[in-house]
Design a protein around this motif. Structure first.
Motif, PDB file in Angstrom:
ATOM      1  N   GLY A 278      55.531  66.581  37.421  1.00  0.00           N
ATOM      2  CA  GLY A 278      56.523  67.299  36.630  1.00  0.00           C
ATOM      3  C   GLY A 278      55.888  68.045  35.472  1.00  0.00           C
ATOM      4  N   CYS A 279      56.518  67.955  34.305  1.00  0.00           N
ATOM      5  CA  CYS A 279      55.950  68.578  33.107  1.00  0.00           C
ATOM      6  C   CYS A 279      54.729  67.771  32.670  1.00  0.00           C
ATOM      7  N   VAL A 280      53.576  68.428  32.521  1.00  0.00           N
ATOM      8  CA  VAL A 280      52.356  67.687  32.180  1.00  0.00           C
ATOM      9  C   VAL A 280      52.447  67.013  30.815  1.00  0.00           C
ATOM     10  N   PHE A 281      53.434  67.397  30.021  1.00  0.00           N
ATOM     11  CA  PHE A 281      53.576  66.859  28.669  1.00  0.00           C
ATOM     12  C   PHE A 281      54.546  65.670  28.614  1.00  0.00           C
ATOM     13  N   HIS A 282      55.124  65.303  29.753  1.00  0.00           N
ATOM     14  CA  HIS A 282      56.257  64.372  29.679  1.00  0.00           C
ATOM     15  C   HIS A 282      55.905  63.004  29.086  1.00  0.00           C
ATOM     16  N   GLY A 283      54.664  62.551  29.292  1.00  0.00           N
ATOM     17  CA  GLY A 283      54.277  61.235  28.770  1.00  0.00           C
ATOM     18  C   GLY A 283      54.246  61.164  27.247  1.00  0.00           C
ATOM     19  N   ARG A 284      54.207  62.308  26.598  1.00  0.00           N
ATOM     20  CA  ARG A 284      54.126  62.322  25.137  1.00  0.00           C
ATOM     21  C   ARG A 284      55.326  62.998  24.486  1.00  0.00           C
ATOM     22  N   CYS A 285      56.274  63.399  25.302  1.00  0.00           N
ATOM     23  CA  CYS A 285      57.368  64.214  24.776  1.00  0.00           C
ATOM     24  C   CYS A 285      58.602  63.366  24.485  1.00  0.00           C
ATOM     25  N   PRO A 286      59.138  63.427  23.263  1.00  0.00           N
ATOM     26  CA  PRO A 286      60.330  62.633  22.936  1.00  0.00           C
ATOM     27  C   PRO A 286      61.592  63.110  23.658  1.00  0.00           C
ATOM     28  N   TYR A 287      61.565  64.302  24.235  1.00  0.00           N
ATOM     29  CA  TYR A 287      62.758  64.839  24.917  1.00  0.00           C
ATOM     30  C   TYR A 287      62.699  64.684  26.433  1.00  0.00           C
ATOM     31  N   ALA A 288      61.671  64.014  26.923  1.00  0.00           N
ATOM     32  CA  ALA A 288      61.493  63.933  28.381  1.00  0.00           C
ATOM     33  C   ALA A 288      62.635  63.169  29.034  1.00  0.00           C
ATOM     34  N   ASP A 289      63.068  63.665  30.168  1.00  0.00           N
ATOM     35  CA  ASP A 289      64.051  62.925  30.960  1.00  0.00           C
ATOM     36  C   ASP A 289      63.593  62.902  32.424  1.00  0.00           C
ATOM     37  N   GLY A 290      64.484  62.478  33.305  1.00  0.00           N
ATOM     38  CA  GLY A 290      64.119  62.327  34.715  1.00  0.00           C
ATOM     39  C   GLY A 290      63.631  63.621  35.347  1.00  0.00           C
ATOM     40  N   ARG A 291      64.311  64.713  35.031  1.00  0.00           N
ATOM     41  CA  ARG A 291      63.908  66.005  35.596  1.00  0.00           C
ATOM     42  C   ARG A 291      62.484  66.368  35.139  1.00  0.00           C
ATOM     43  N   CYS A 292      62.182  66.083  33.883  1.00  0.00           N
ATOM     44  CA  CYS A 292      60.855  66.407  33.332  1.00  0.00           C
ATOM     45  C   CYS A 292      59.756  65.664  34.081  1.00  0.00           C
ATOM     46  N   ARG A 293      60.073  64.430  34.518  1.00  0.00           N
ATOM     47  CA  ARG A 293      59.054  63.639  35.197  1.00  0.00           C
ATOM     48  C   ARG A 293      58.824  64.104  36.625  1.00  0.00           C
ATOM     49  N   GLU A 294      59.738  64.880  37.157  1.00  0.00           N
ATOM     50  CA  GLU A 294      59.622  65.287  38.559  1.00  0.00           C
ATOM     51  C   GLU A 294      59.342  66.763  38.776  1.00  0.00           C
ATOM     52  N   GLU A 295      59.972  67.602  37.972  1.00  0.00           N
ATOM     53  CA  GLU A 295      59.937  69.037  38.242  1.00  0.00           C
ATOM     54  C   GLU A 295      59.082  69.773  37.207  1.00  0.00           C
ATOM     55  N   ILE A 296      58.165  70.590  37.699  1.00  0.00           N
ATOM     56  CA  ILE A 296      57.339  71.383  36.778  1.00  0.00           C
ATOM     57  C   ILE A 296      58.212  72.480  36.159  1.00  0.00           C
ATOM     58  N   PRO A 297      58.284  72.564  34.834  1.00  0.00           N
ATOM     59  CA  PRO A 297      59.117  73.608  34.233  1.00  0.00           C
ATOM     60  C   PRO A 297      58.481  74.989  34.425  1.00  0.00           C
ATOM     61  N   ALA A 298      59.282  75.971  34.794  1.00  0.00           N
ATOM     62  CA  ALA A 298      58.776  77.340  34.955  1.00  0.00           C
ATOM     63  C   ALA A 298      58.608  77.976  33.581  1.00  0.00           C
ATOM     64  N   LEU A 299      57.654  78.908  33.504  1.00  0.00           N
ATOM     65  CA  LEU A 299      57.460  79.655  32.259  1.00  0.00           C
ATOM     66  C   LEU A 299      58.491  80.783  32.245  1.00  0.00           C
ATOM     67  N   ILE A 300      59.485  80.634  31.367  1.00  0.00           N
ATOM     68  CA  ILE A 300      60.619  81.566  31.375  1.00  0.00           C
ATOM     69  C   ILE A 300      60.555  82.486  30.157  1.00  0.00           C
ATOM     70  N   GLN A 301      60.735  83.789  30.408  1.00  0.00           N
ATOM     71  CA  GLN A 301      60.736  84.752  29.308  1.00  0.00           C
ATOM     72  C   GLN A 301      62.111  84.809  28.653  1.00  0.00           C
ATOM     73  N   HIS A 302      62.116  84.743  27.316  1.00  0.00           N
ATOM     74  CA  HIS A 302      63.373  84.782  26.575  1.00  0.00           C
ATOM     75  C   HIS A 302      63.626  86.171  26.000  1.00  0.00           C
ATOM     76  N   LYS A 303      64.826  86.361  25.445  1.00  0.00           N
ATOM     77  CA  LYS A 303      65.214  87.696  24.960  1.00  0.00           C
ATOM     78  C   LYS A 303      64.271  88.222  23.879  1.00  0.00           C
ATOM     79  N   ASP A 304      63.760  87.308  23.039  1.00  0.00           N
ATOM     80  CA  ASP A 304      62.874  87.747  21.959  1.00  0.00           C
ATOM     81  C   ASP A 304      61.449  88.031  22.459  1.00  0.00           C
ATOM     82  N   GLY A 305      61.233  87.892  23.753  1.00  0.00           N
ATOM     83  CA  GLY A 305      59.935  88.238  24.327  1.00  0.00           C
ATOM     84  C   GLY A 305      59.028  87.044  24.557  1.00  0.00           C
ATOM     85  N   ARG A 306      59.347  85.920  23.915  1.00  0.00           N
ATOM     86  CA  ARG A 306      58.445  84.794  24.082  1.00  0.00           C
ATOM     87  C   ARG A 306      58.675  84.099  25.418  1.00  0.00           C
ATOM     88  N   LYS A 307      57.650  83.392  25.867  1.00  0.00           N
ATOM     89  CA  LYS A 307      57.759  82.648  27.111  1.00  0.00           C
ATOM     90  C   LYS A 307      57.614  81.163  26.814  1.00  0.00           C
TER      91      LYS A 307
END
Ligand code: SF4
Ligand code: MG
Length: 318
Positions: A278-307
């Motif tokens: 899943g998310c490579v950061f999940h073991g250290r992330c206070p917001y991690a949940d089940g989805r984080c442990r399984e699914e790699i989050p995609a790099l998503i572009q936001h309206k302000d241009g950041r990803k």
């Protein structure tokens, strides 16, 4: 288009000390001419690997590197030659990066003559003098050996070696972090002055975030070979979104009273040989949940241009 229009490493794999390490994963960055693009993250996050891969020191297995629209990672050594002088590198350790058996003159002359075989001896001499002066070294010192110089002077000479071939793009891999604090600012100013005078583009690999905030146009935050967040400097520092960015930024003291959310990291950086699911950061992330442990989050572009690559940000949970 940008200077480095596109750098993509898809499932980049590198052989390091006989171990197959997944060093860069879906990293895609676009560096514009004249900018300072910084790469930050803890050690082992792949930031040096990124810089060295762009320089052709590591193969971008499965990835692609474009320079001014030209794909360069698959060129023959002969076709790569002109790019070799346009792209230079400054290393972290000024004690290891200069050949101890070469005089400063030999160190500078070698690459200069190699890339400019037409130069006359007096032109070579002039170019070396000019670049020594630009880095704040005395041209009279060129007959000396590296061991006769301090770390700061050696780093000036390393920068001279990069500049002497008249590059456009420089990868600076933690160029001040091995130096005495008292001379770090001098070397940083030297790099910034050279950028202005020569219209250089920098990929700046760093761990000192206050320096990064000061000098960068764009910043990419990496963790275990993965991009967490990529944004304009003021956006990233003003309002960090990815939990790892928040954690990195909350570790630096702010002088302007900026309220950055305190986020303390627990645990250690896992080994890149066995990447977490899943998310490579999940073991250290206070917001991690089940989805984080399984699914790699995609790099998503936001309206302000950041990803940003984070399920919690995407879901609006944080
Ligand atoms: Fe944390 Fe999940 Fe976001 Fe990864 S995807 S940073 S584990 S919240
Ligand atoms: Mg490094």
């Amino acid at each position: 288009g940008g200077l480095l229009d596109q750098i993509k490493f898809k499932n980049g794999k590198f052989k390091l000390e006989q171990t197959l390490v997944k060093a860069l994963n879906n990293v895609s960055i676009d560096i514009k001419k004249g900018e300072t693009f910084s790469v930050v993250g803890e050690s082992g996050c792949g930031k040096s690997t990124l810089g060295r891969t762009i320089m052709g020191l590591y193969p971008p297995n499965g990835g692609e590197i474009y320079y001014k629209g030209e794909r360069i990672d698959n060129l023959s050594p002969k076709k790569m030659l002109p790019y070799r002088s346009k792209m230079q590198m400054v290393f972290q350790d000024p004690y290891a990066s200069l050949n101890p058996r070469k005089t400063i003159k030999q160190t500078l002359e070698g690459p200069l003559k190699y890339h400019n075989p037409h130069l006359s001896p007096s032109e070579v001499k002039d170019r070396i003098e000019e670049v020594m002066l630009q880095v704040g070294s005395d041209p009279k010192w060129i007959s000396r050996m590296p061991h006769e110089f301090s770390g700061g002077q050696r780093q000036r000479i390393s920068i001279a070696r990069a500049l002497v071939v008249d590059p456009e793009f420089i990868v600076a891999d933690e160029p001040i972090s091995a130096l005495d604090v008292s001379i770090q600012a001098q070397i940083l100013n030297l790099l910034m002055d050279a950028q202005e005078q020569r219209n250089l583009t920098y990929l700046f690999v760093a761990h000192d975030l206050s320096v990064v905030e000061h000098i960068s146009t764009n910043v990419v935050v990496m963790y275990l070979g993965t991009v967490c967040e990529l944004a304009e400097t003021s956006l990233l520092f003003g309002e960090p979104k990815h939990p790892y960015t928040k954690a990195l930024l909350s570790a630096i003291p702010t002088l302007d009273g900026r309220k950055s959310e305190r986020l303390k990291l627990t645990g250690e950086v896992p080994t890149p040989i066995n990447l977490p699911s899943g998310c490579v950061f999940h073991g250290r992330c206070p917001y991690a949940d089940g989805r984080c442990r399984e699914e790699i989050p995609a790099l998503i572009q936001h309206k302000d241009g950041r990803k940003i690559a984070c399920h919690a940000v995407e879901e609006g949970r944080i």
